[in-house]
Design a protein around this motif. Structure first.
Motif, PDB file in Angstrom:
ATOM      1  N   PHE A 132       6.504  -5.476  -3.922  1.00 11.59           N
ATOM      2  CA  PHE A 132       6.451  -5.700  -5.364  1.00 11.59           C
ATOM      3  C   PHE A 132       5.285  -4.943  -5.983  1.00 11.59           C
ATOM      4  O   PHE A 132       5.437  -4.278  -7.012  1.00 11.59           O
ATOM      5  CB  PHE A 132       6.321  -7.201  -5.641  1.00 11.59           C
ATOM      6  CG  PHE A 132       6.076  -7.541  -7.083  1.00 11.59           C
ATOM      7  CD1 PHE A 132       7.111  -7.506  -8.005  1.00 11.59           C
ATOM      8  CD2 PHE A 132       4.808  -7.883  -7.524  1.00 11.59           C
ATOM      9  CE1 PHE A 132       6.889  -7.799  -9.338  1.00 11.59           C
ATOM     10  CE2 PHE A 132       4.575  -8.193  -8.853  1.00 11.59           C
ATOM     11  CZ  PHE A 132       5.622  -8.153  -9.764  1.00 11.59           C
ATOM     12  N   LEU A 133       4.118  -5.009  -5.348  1.00 13.43           N
ATOM     13  CA  LEU A 133       2.945  -4.330  -5.879  1.00 13.43           C
ATOM     14  C   LEU A 133       3.137  -2.813  -5.849  1.00 13.43           C
ATOM     15  O   LEU A 133       2.754  -2.108  -6.783  1.00 13.43           O
ATOM     16  CB  LEU A 133       1.698  -4.721  -5.080  1.00 13.43           C
ATOM     17  CG  LEU A 133       0.367  -4.177  -5.580  1.00 13.43           C
ATOM     18  CD1 LEU A 133       0.147  -4.532  -7.041  1.00 13.43           C
ATOM     19  CD2 LEU A 133      -0.776  -4.717  -4.731  1.00 13.43           C
ATOM     20  N   ASN A 134       3.745  -2.300  -4.788  1.00 18.86           N
ATOM     21  CA  ASN A 134       4.018  -0.862  -4.723  1.00 18.86           C
ATOM     22  C   ASN A 134       4.954  -0.434  -5.845  1.00 18.86           C
ATOM     23  O   ASN A 134       4.801   0.650  -6.418  1.00 18.86           O
ATOM     24  CB  ASN A 134       4.626  -0.504  -3.366  1.00 18.86           C
ATOM     25  CG  ASN A 134       3.620  -0.586  -2.232  1.00 18.86           C
ATOM     26  OD1 ASN A 134       2.416  -0.618  -2.472  1.00 18.86           O
ATOM     27  ND2 ASN A 134       4.109  -0.631  -1.002  1.00 18.86           N
ATOM     28  N   MET A 135       5.927  -1.284  -6.185  1.00 19.12           N
ATOM     29  CA  MET A 135       6.846  -0.956  -7.277  1.00 19.12           C
ATOM     30  C   MET A 135       6.115  -0.921  -8.611  1.00 19.12           C
ATOM     31  O   MET A 135       6.289   0.005  -9.415  1.00 19.12           O
ATOM     32  CB  MET A 135       7.973  -1.989  -7.340  1.00 19.12           C
ATOM     33  CG  MET A 135       8.932  -1.759  -8.508  1.00 19.12           C
ATOM     34  SD  MET A 135      10.054  -3.144  -8.792  1.00 19.12           S
ATOM     35  CE  MET A 135       8.933  -4.388  -9.457  1.00 19.12           C
ATOM     36  N   ILE A 136       5.261  -1.928  -8.861  1.00 22.32           N
ATOM     37  CA  ILE A 136       4.561  -2.012 -10.146  1.00 22.32           C
ATOM     38  C   ILE A 136       3.605  -0.833 -10.326  1.00 22.32           C
ATOM     39  O   ILE A 136       3.523  -0.237 -11.401  1.00 22.32           O
ATOM     40  CB  ILE A 136       3.775  -3.339 -10.248  1.00 22.32           C
ATOM     41  CG1 ILE A 136       4.740  -4.531 -10.257  1.00 22.32           C
ATOM     42  CG2 ILE A 136       2.880  -3.353 -11.479  1.00 22.32           C
ATOM     43  CD1 ILE A 136       5.664  -4.561 -11.456  1.00 22.32           C
ATOM     44  N   THR A 137       2.884  -0.481  -9.256  1.00 20.09           N
ATOM     45  CA  THR A 137       1.873   0.575  -9.367  1.00 20.09           C
ATOM     46  C   THR A 137       2.452   1.965  -9.196  1.00 20.09           C
ATOM     47  O   THR A 137       1.816   2.957  -9.549  1.00 20.09           O
ATOM     48  CB  THR A 137       0.772   0.378  -8.313  1.00 20.09           C
ATOM     49  OG1 THR A 137       1.352   0.450  -7.004  1.00 20.09           O
ATOM     50  CG2 THR A 137       0.097  -0.972  -8.494  1.00 20.09           C
ATOM     51  N   GLY A 138       3.661   2.035  -8.630  1.00 20.41           N
ATOM     52  CA  GLY A 138       4.264   3.346  -8.406  1.00 20.41           C
ATOM     53  C   GLY A 138       3.638   4.088  -7.256  1.00 20.41           C
ATOM     54  O   GLY A 138       3.782   5.309  -7.144  1.00 20.41           O
ATOM     55  N   GLN A 139       2.909   3.371  -6.390  1.00 25.14           N
ATOM     56  CA  GLN A 139       2.247   4.007  -5.247  1.00 25.14           C
ATOM     57  C   GLN A 139       2.404   3.121  -4.019  1.00 25.14           C
ATOM     58  O   GLN A 139       2.484   1.898  -4.130  1.00 25.14           O
ATOM     59  CB  GLN A 139       0.748   4.193  -5.523  1.00 25.14           C
ATOM     60  CG  GLN A 139       0.436   5.069  -6.718  1.00 25.14           C
ATOM     61  CD  GLN A 139      -1.057   5.153  -6.959  1.00 25.14           C
ATOM     62  OE1 GLN A 139      -1.851   5.106  -6.028  1.00 25.14           O
ATOM     63  NE2 GLN A 139      -1.453   5.264  -8.219  1.00 25.14           N
ATOM     64  N   ASN A 140       2.435   3.738  -2.860  1.00 21.47           N
ATOM     65  CA  ASN A 140       2.496   2.981  -1.610  1.00 21.47           C
ATOM     66  C   ASN A 140       1.086   2.621  -1.164  1.00 21.47           C
ATOM     67  O   ASN A 140       0.544   3.187  -0.218  1.00 21.47           O
ATOM     68  CB  ASN A 140       3.201   3.799  -0.522  1.00 21.47           C
ATOM     69  CG  ASN A 140       4.671   3.987  -0.830  1.00 21.47           C
ATOM     70  OD1 ASN A 140       5.317   3.097  -1.377  1.00 21.47           O
ATOM     71  ND2 ASN A 140       5.201   5.152  -0.504  1.00 21.47           N
TER      72      ASN A 140
END
Length: 421
Positions: free
Chosen positions: A25-33
């Motif tokens: 979820f956090l990777n989706m929100i920030t657009g970064q892995n």
């Protein structure tokens, strides 16, 4: 400042059971892995922080935590770190799986509610299962309308999910973040003048000013006032050439005696550290705490707390100067512990007094959390600027811009004297 410091960002904690998809979820929100994603439970071993601009909200920092049902060898340590994050969290996101509600959710909900932190439920993995009406009804009884449904792997609907999250964050965002307490702007009229006394010494960072000074300058300008920046040696001369009196003079805490000597008594004066007590913490509570320096006796334990870590110089303010001045005032030795950075003792009840730095690198909730810890065990807490002004005999002058705080200090001091009688 090249970028917004973490202490000025909205802190959003991401919580949930192991493997519910917090990191995805956090990777989706920030657009970064930025967080490792794995089907193996307990992949997140430490707190992962990601700063970003979440417009129109502004600068935020996401805190990705370990699952609080972690049963691995290091599970208890991870859970302890996860719960410690709540001390600086402004908003909590609880990541859930459709139709799954356990004792772990019940426990974390209770802890979050006790701390009065705004909370949003995020139902993840809706691509795998649609949440039932019964599950949604249960969540609405707990979270109200602060519920969003997402699939962290659904890139086609990513913007829709992010916009839904933004809407809920704006709806529940703490008022002290949207409208933080004033730093200095309310102490100067529009078009007024603040003289800021900035030392350039061994402790000053090369080629730049420290954060409290920069923020004070910016807040002065934001309130349509002017700032005159001088070093200690130039203060007296600057005052002599001004064709009108400044509305306030602010100095580094260590230069407070010279500032008071160099300016007329009818000009408001304070320190950067005291300004930050109000901006980041609880000015009244920390003003009350100063009076308890009078109650210290040789052998008492005192906690010196700094929010940042730095290489201590030979005459360090927290490790050398304040302890020396305290011992001189008390007339004997004291047991003084120094904690810096994220380190903060759990046994604050062992201390007779806590003296904290201005907390410029902490967010407001983080500083208030430390103050609340002290209040809960009835240990007085104050800050560097107030303690130094008290020990130098000028506390009434540096609290004069804040009448309520000055009254709190004087009333507490009288109370302590009466208790001794």
């Amino acid at each position: 400042m090249i970028s917004t410091p973490k202490g000025l960002r909205l802190h959003i904690g991401v919580f949930g059971r192991t493997n519910v998809g917090k990191s995805s979820f956090l990777n989706m929100i920030t657009g970064q892995n930025i967080s490792i994603v794995s089907p193996v439970a307990g992949t997140t071993t430490d707190i992962v922080e990601k700063t970003m601009e979440l417009l129109p909200i502004g600068p935020v920092v996401f805190l990705d935590t370990a699952g609080f049902d972690d049963n691995s060898v290091l599970g208890n340590l991870r859970i302890e770190k996860t719960l410690n994050v709540l001390k600086k969290t402004d908003i909590c996101l609880l990541i859930l799986e459709p139709d799954k509600w356990t004792d772990y959710e019940e426990n974390i909900i209770q802890i979050i509610k006790e701390k009065k932190i705004p909370l949003i439920a995020v139902i993840n993995k809706i691509d795998l299962q649609k949440p039932s009406d019964e599950f949604i009804n249960k969540l609405e009884s707990i979270f109200g309308k602060n519920i969003i449904k997402v699939s962290s792997l659904d890139s086609d609907n990513k913007e829709k999910y992010i916009n839904a999250l933004k809407k809920h964050i704006i709806d529940i965002c703490p008022s002290d973040f949207l409208q933080p307490p004033a730093l200095i702007g309310d102490l100067i009229p529009s078009g007024g003048l603040a003289v800021l006394v900035v030392p350039i010494d061994l402790e000053a960072p090369k080629g730049r000013l420290i954060l409290p000074q920069v923020q004070t300058i910016r807040d002065t300008l934001d309130n349509d006032s002017m700032a005159l920046i001088v070093k200690e040696r130039e203060l007296s001369y600057a005052m002599s050439i001004l064709n009108q009196k400044p509305d306030i003079v602010v100095c580094d805490s260590q230069g407070v005696l010279k500032m008071v000597a160099d300016i007329p008594k009818d000009i408001k004066a304070t320190t950067f550290s005291i300004l930050f007590s109000r901006y980041k913490g609880d000015l009244l509570e920390q003003a009350r705490g100063i009076a308890h320096i009078d109650a210290l006796k040789p052998g008492d334990k005192v906690l010196i707390a700094e929010a940042c870590t730095h290489h201590a110089l030979e005459d360090d303010i927290g490790r050398v100067k304040i302890p020396r001045w305290l011992k001189q005032y008390v007339g004997g030795d004291l047991q003084i512990d120094v904690y810096a950075g994220k380190d903060y003792p759990d046994n604050v009840s062992d201390y007779k007094l806590i003296i904290h730095c201005g907390g410029c690198v902490l967010n407001r909730r983080g500083m208030l959390s430390r103050i609340q810890m002290a209040k809960e065990v009835n240990v007085p807490i104050t800050n560097y600027g107030m303690a130094i002004s008290f020990l130098q005999g000028v506390i009434k002058r540096t609290l004069s811009p804040f009448p309520a705080a000055l009254m709190m200090f004087e009333n507490e001091r009288k109370k302590l004297k009466n208790d001794v009688k």
